[in-house]
Write an enzyme that holds these catalytic residues in place. Structure first.
Site, PDB file in Angstrom:
ATOM      1  N   LYS A  91      20.702  43.032  41.529  1.00  0.00           N
ATOM      2  CA  LYS A  91      19.601  44.014  41.572  1.00  0.00           C
ATOM      3  C   LYS A  91      20.130  45.437  41.509  1.00  0.00           C
ATOM      4  CE  LYS A  91      17.177  40.813  44.611  1.00  0.00           C
ATOM      5  NZ  LYS A  91      16.870  40.567  46.018  1.00  0.00           N
ATOM      6  N   HIS A 140      47.703  41.998  42.770  1.00  0.00           N
ATOM      7  CA  HIS A 140      47.287  40.737  43.391  1.00  0.00           C
ATOM      8  C   HIS A 140      48.328  40.459  44.479  1.00  0.00           C
ATOM      9  CE1 HIS A 140      45.726  36.869  44.087  1.00  0.00           C
ATOM     10  NE2 HIS A 140      45.667  36.379  42.866  1.00  0.00           N
TER      11      HIS A 140
HETATM   12  C1  NCD Z   1      46.078  34.940  38.586  1.00  0.00           C
HETATM   13  C2  NCD Z   1      45.074  36.062  38.645  1.00  0.00           C
HETATM   14  O1  NCD Z   1      43.907  35.830  38.963  1.00  0.00           O
HETATM   15  O2  NCD Z   1      45.500  37.179  38.424  1.00  0.00           O
HETATM   16  N1  NCD Z   1      45.591  33.736  39.090  1.00  0.00           N
HETATM   17  C3  NCD Z   1      45.760  33.484  40.417  1.00  0.00           C
HETATM   18  O3  NCD Z   1      45.228  34.145  41.255  1.00  0.00           O
HETATM   19  N2  NCD Z   1      46.602  32.492  40.745  1.00  0.00           N
HETATM   20  C4  NCD Z   1      46.729  34.795  37.276  1.00  0.00           C
HETATM   21  C5  NCD Z   1      45.870  34.592  36.082  1.00  0.00           C
HETATM   22  O4  NCD Z   1      44.644  34.523  36.171  1.00  0.00           O
HETATM   23  O5  NCD Z   1      46.458  34.494  35.002  1.00  0.00           O
END
Ligand code: NCD
Length: 315
Positions: A91, A140
């Site tokens: 929304k 990440h």
């Molecule tokens: C990775 C991501 O999401 O960055 N995957 C994960 O978390 N294991 C790698 C990817 O998506 O290639």
């Protein structure tokens, strides 16, 4: 972010980037990870705690691994997958408002989002800890923590290593966090194997990169012999504007039995954050050096358990 360093005090901290961790912080985290992995009982460390898993991008491994980690520690999760389709976000709700709402229900929020910097934005809006589970092509961190733990467990050190990182160095957020982690230790050398168009954007790394030897290559024949680890990655299709451009580079570098027999050593470990989409052939899976489908995945849960205990729990 500048004053967000862990410095031995994980409790209530956001976890947004590998830059927050010192060597001592990593050692502390890995000590606890080992204890959890080798049979100590931590099944009530998060009793009474509720963690929101807010995933704006698809995920199976990271989502499952966080859910398993929280639940194995006796806590519970609120699972919000794809809020763009199923919640008030559809929304037009802002990220900040969504964060404030789930902050009222829970003790921490794990967020994955397609925009670089989204976890930082969420952290600015929230008082409770925010854990970055992937912000676009940014970072990440928890994946890199499990990758570093896996390297440490198998190679016995995190310095004086020669590693190969292959695939999408430009867009791979796991790679970005892993490189940041490895720059903390002395005398590491990384061979970055990728098509020229998918090389690292150095900007923010410039200072960090003085601590590490990076050798960019674009041909398998330039791979080092007997590296300590190989870290292969998927070309990140979802980051391409044109499918033709993706198709041109997607399978340029594929791990085959022949490739590891030619370049890897007896002790070289083979890692991948997964999902793989053809860049490691299945014929390699039974090789004892292939850690991606079992060891790395399990370590992901253990490292996340350790991190959650340090950020949220009672010991
Ligand atoms: C990775 C991501 O999401 O960055 N995957 C994960 O978390 N294991 C790698 C990817 O998506 O290639």
């Amino acid at each position: 972010m500048a004053n967000n360093n862990i410095d031995g005090k994980f409790k209530d901290k956001d976890v947004l980037s590998l830059t927050q961790f010192s060597i001592q912080d990593l050692q502390q985290l890995f000590r606890l990870t080992k204890k959890i992995k080798y049979s100590h009982d931590f099944s009530s460390s998060l009793r009474g705690k509720l963690v929101t898993l807010l995933f704006y991008e698809p995920s199976s491994r990271t989502f499952g691994s966080f859910a398993a980690a929280v639940k194995r520690l006796g806590g519970n999760t609120i699972d919000i997958l794809d809020p763009k389709s199923f919640s008030s976000v559809s929304k037009g709700e802002t990220l900040e408002d969504t964060i404030k709402v789930f902050e009222s229900y829970s003790d921490a929020i794990v967020i994955r989002h397609p925009e670089i910097g989204a976890a930082q934005k969420a952290a600015s809006a929230a008082e409770i800890p925010i854990i970055n589970a992937g912000d676009g092509i940014g970072e990440h961190p928890t994946q890199a923590l499990l990758d570093l733990f896996t390297i440490y467990e198998n190679c016995g050190k995190l310095d004086n290593l020669t590693g190969v990182i292959a695939g999408d160095i430009l867009n791979g957020r796991t790679v970005h966090s892993l490189i940041k982690g490895l720059t903390k230790f002395k005398k590491n050398t990384l061979f970055l194997l990728s098509p020229k168009s998918l090389r690292l954007t150095r900007g923010e790394y410039e200072k960090l990169l003085r601590n590490i030897d990076l050798i960019e290559i674009d041909a398998e024949k330039d791979l080092p012999k007997n590296a300590d680890f190989w870290y292969w990655t998927r070309v990140q299709k979802e980051r391409f504007q044109s499918i033709d451009n993706y198709n041109k580079v997607k399978h340029q570098f594929v791990v085959t039995k022949k490739l590891i027999d030619t370049y890897a050593g007896k002790k070289t470990i083979l890692m991948h954050p997964l999902p793989r989409v053809g860049e490691i052939l299945e014929e390699v899976d039974d090789d004892p050096r292939a850690l991606y489908l079992k060891t790395q995945v399990k370590n992901g849960m253990f490292v996340r358990m350790a991190l959650l205990i340090l950020v949220l729990g009672k010991k």
